[in-house]
Enzyme design. Sequence first.
Site, PDB file in Angstrom:
ATOM      1  N   ASN A 117       0.828  -1.201   0.000  1.00  0.00           N
ATOM      2  CA  ASN A 117       0.000   0.000   0.000  1.00  0.00           C
ATOM      3  C   ASN A 117       0.866   1.256   0.000  1.00  0.00           C
ATOM      4  O   ASN A 117       0.564   2.234   0.677  1.00  0.00           O
ATOM      5  CB  ASN A 117      -0.916  -0.043   1.250  1.00  0.00           C
ATOM      6  N   ASN A 252      -0.348  -6.755  -4.491  1.00  0.00           N
ATOM      7  CA  ASN A 252      -0.590  -5.325  -4.681  1.00  0.00           C
ATOM      8  C   ASN A 252      -2.027  -5.020  -4.263  1.00  0.00           C
ATOM      9  O   ASN A 252      -2.941  -5.749  -4.637  1.00  0.00           O
ATOM     10  CB  ASN A 252      -0.442  -4.948  -6.154  1.00  0.00           C
ATOM     11  N   ASP A 254      -3.973  -2.911  -5.366  1.00  0.00           N
ATOM     12  CA  ASP A 254      -4.872  -2.579  -6.483  1.00  0.00           C
ATOM     13  C   ASP A 254      -5.192  -3.790  -7.367  1.00  0.00           C
ATOM     14  O   ASP A 254      -5.854  -3.642  -8.390  1.00  0.00           O
ATOM     15  CB  ASP A 254      -4.305  -1.424  -7.322  1.00  0.00           C
ATOM     16  N   LYS A 397      -5.292  -0.080 -12.955  1.00  0.00           N
ATOM     17  CA  LYS A 397      -4.206   0.881 -13.145  1.00  0.00           C
ATOM     18  C   LYS A 397      -4.708   2.129 -13.864  1.00  0.00           C
ATOM     19  O   LYS A 397      -4.081   3.173 -13.797  1.00  0.00           O
ATOM     20  CB  LYS A 397      -3.087   0.258 -14.002  1.00  0.00           C
TER      21      LYS A 397
END
Length: 509
Positions: A117, A252, A254, A397
């Site tokens: 993060n 990740n 995301d 992304k």
Amino acid sequence: RLKYIMNLNKNVIKLIIKSMTEFQEKLRQQHEESMHRELEALLATANEAEAEISRKDFDGFKKLFHRFLQVKGPAVDWAKINRPPEDSIWPYERIRMDGLPDDVTASLNKLAVVKLNGGLGTSMGCKGPKSLISVRNENTFLDLTVQQIEHLNKTFDADVPLVLMNSFNTDEDTKKILQKYKHHRVHIHTFNQSRYPRINKESLLPIAASMGRGDGEAWYPPGHGDVYASFANCGLLDRLLAEGKEYIFVSNIDNLGATVDLSILQHLVSRPADRRCEFIMEVTDKTRADVKGGTLIQYEDRLRLLEIAQVPKAHADEFKSVTKFKIFNTNNLWISLPAVKRLQEKNAMDLEIIVNPKTLDGGLNVIQLETAVGAAIKSFNNAMGVNVPRSRFLPVKTSSDLLLVMSNLYSMDAGSLTMSKRREFPSTPHVKLGGSFTKVQEFLSRFESIPDMLELDHLTVSGDVTFGKNVSLKGTVIIIANHGDRIDIPAGAMLENKIVSGNLRILDH
Ligand SMILES: *[C@@H]1O[C@H](CO)[C@@H](O)[C@H](O)[C@H]1NC(C)=O
Ligand SMILES: *[C@@H]1O[C@H](CO)[C@@H](O)[C@H](O)[C@H]1NC(C)=O
Ligand SMILES: CC(=O)N[C@H]1CO[C@H](CO)[C@@H](O)[C@@H]1O
């Protein structure tokens, strides 16, 4: 006589090479000494508390900088690269369980989930941590993560803590938001990754004038490879080991596909102790969209991650080919905690350095020395890859990715997104939104509601385009508003295999 001259020449050349090496070594030492002097000077500008943290960071930085100065030539010798042996990357099917193992609670209790993060939402036009961007029904990446873990914990009566690796860029804002989970039944730990000084490309010295936080551009978080050292330094590694945790699942924040997979976990915890697998990298089949992703190779008898930054220019196309390197790293990693402890203590994780050049706003050229978490695979015993379904790699992304995950292509259950059963093909549509959609705020203002995309294959939108309520898009749809034009797709419109251009002229495609 000739022989004499030749001998003489040989000796002269030897002498020249020797003095050049000595000169380079001197230069290297000088760079290193100047760096150490500058770092001390920076520490002198800090208050006591700050100096203590920074001193730890600088210890790590000095090691990295030392290795950076010593590296000669390219990081990999292309001739030594081999395809990984058959048995080192397993198809997911080979470990997939149909039901649940009996001791799923016990297995889960050996696990902690670590989310990376450290990143900001800058590339999507947002201020603050990326994990605080809303992705689905007002839920942020962070909310979805917490919901997943809570659900896991409740369903299996387990005790899986969530660990966030923040950076100095994201720590404060993340902690503010975490307040709202204070009364939830999920344990959340946070720690900071290191803060390293950016260095001037010419002088190889820090550009920071002082330790102060106002000097924003002068510092950077050194990539997620930093997780091992920071995790150990902050004490969390020992604490989790003491609590009986054996594995971390790192991903990740995301990547919305990075949920805890019980089959992979079971595979790890059920292996006999003498063949314990210390590291699993989830990889997935490469498509033309991900040719730049890192791949797994066999190198000097070990499995190794190869990133595009390490590839000699002459081989870049070969690296990107979908036939030679068929898979790429999703950065979903399962890592043994005792092994991390062992390797940290022996200082035995030499992650390849990624030199990241940047030009700052003022035009100054700097470099940042970074490392990647997956590069550590070569240091662990019985490391392997698992070739997982594409659904475990759902990174957000860009706003094009965001449109997909906001749409009815996915359904959400307890913080996890799965492809809607109503879609007839398993592939995700190809979406390309133009410049006016880049920033999340503007993107949102262009949709009165997110269109129905269940039967969409391909969407390209560019220019000043807005979507009314309840639009549905099917097949291939291309909408292009040229400069000065504006296209408003009316509410309720159904576009199937259409090209829309000019001032809303609708043509058959
Ligand atoms: C983490 O970084 C933030 C921002 O620099 C800082 O305020 C905070 O004190 C740090 N936390 C720790 C535990 O060092
Ligand atoms: C949305 O549009 C579809 C046709 O594309 C129509 O059948 C449906 O009734 C509309 N729904 C609403 C709520 O307007
Ligand atoms: C870490 C955590 O939140 N643990 C809780 C998970 O849920 C069980 C019961 O469902 C609690 O006993 C744990 O404390």
